[in-house]
Design a protein around this motif. Structure first.
Motif, PDB file in Angstrom:
ATOM      1  N   GLN A  13       0.836  -0.994  -0.331  1.00 34.52           N
ATOM      2  CA  GLN A  13      -0.063   0.062   0.187  1.00 34.52           C
ATOM      3  C   GLN A  13       0.856   0.779   0.030  1.00 34.52           C
ATOM      4  N   GLN A  14       1.763   1.212   0.825  1.00 31.17           N
ATOM      5  CA  GLN A  14       3.059   2.178   0.712  1.00 31.17           C
ATOM      6  C   GLN A  14       3.717   2.815  -0.316  1.00 31.17           C
ATOM      7  N   ALA A  15       3.740   1.342  -1.313  1.00 34.33           N
ATOM      8  CA  ALA A  15       4.506   1.690  -2.353  1.00 34.33           C
ATOM      9  C   ALA A  15       3.673   2.011  -3.766  1.00 34.33           C
ATOM     10  N   LEU A  16       2.242   1.772  -3.374  1.00 35.40           N
ATOM     11  CA  LEU A  16       1.585   2.411  -4.156  1.00 35.40           C
ATOM     12  C   LEU A  16       1.017   4.168  -3.553  1.00 35.40           C
ATOM     13  N   ALA A  17       1.227   4.352  -2.693  1.00 34.47           N
ATOM     14  CA  ALA A  17       1.103   5.688  -2.378  1.00 34.47           C
ATOM     15  C   ALA A  17       2.040   6.262  -2.592  1.00 34.47           C
ATOM     16  N   ASP A  18       3.518   6.013  -3.173  1.00 32.19           N
ATOM     17  CA  ASP A  18       4.634   6.699  -3.546  1.00 32.19           C
ATOM     18  C   ASP A  18       4.616   6.655  -4.502  1.00 32.19           C
ATOM     19  N   ALA A  19       4.129   5.571  -5.875  1.00 32.01           N
ATOM     20  CA  ALA A  19       3.481   6.023  -6.951  1.00 32.01           C
ATOM     21  C   ALA A  19       2.828   7.232  -6.794  1.00 32.01           C
ATOM     22  N   ALA A  20       1.712   6.972  -6.861  1.00 31.73           N
ATOM     23  CA  ALA A  20       0.218   8.233  -6.754  1.00 31.73           C
ATOM     24  C   ALA A  20       1.578   8.944  -6.253  1.00 31.73           C
TER      25      ALA A  20
END
Length: 68
Positions: A13-20
């Motif tokens: 979830q954190q990786a997705l938030a970083d990408a966003a």
């Protein structure tokens, strides 16, 4: 897709938030640092203020390690 994300591991979830955040920054032309990035920048500036820089030997070792 969004409901499935809630079941992902926190790391994913954190990786997705970083990408966003990166996508949003590219669209807006502005990047907001994460709290971890802010701490890292502050520490780097404090090290520079103290004159705490890498030695010539440390830099040479770094270049040898990453030379391609």
């Amino acid at each position: 897709m969004l409901p499935a994300i809630e079941n992902w591991p926190e790391e994913d979830q954190q990786a997705l938030a970083d990408a966003a955040r990166e996508i949003a920054a590219a669209r807006a032309g502005f990047y907001a640092l994460t709290p971890d990035e802010e701490r890292a920048v502050a520490e780097g500036l404090a090290q520079a203020d103290r004159g705490d820089f890498a030695t010539e030997e440390e830099m040479a070792a770094l270049w040898r390690r990453f030379k391609r």
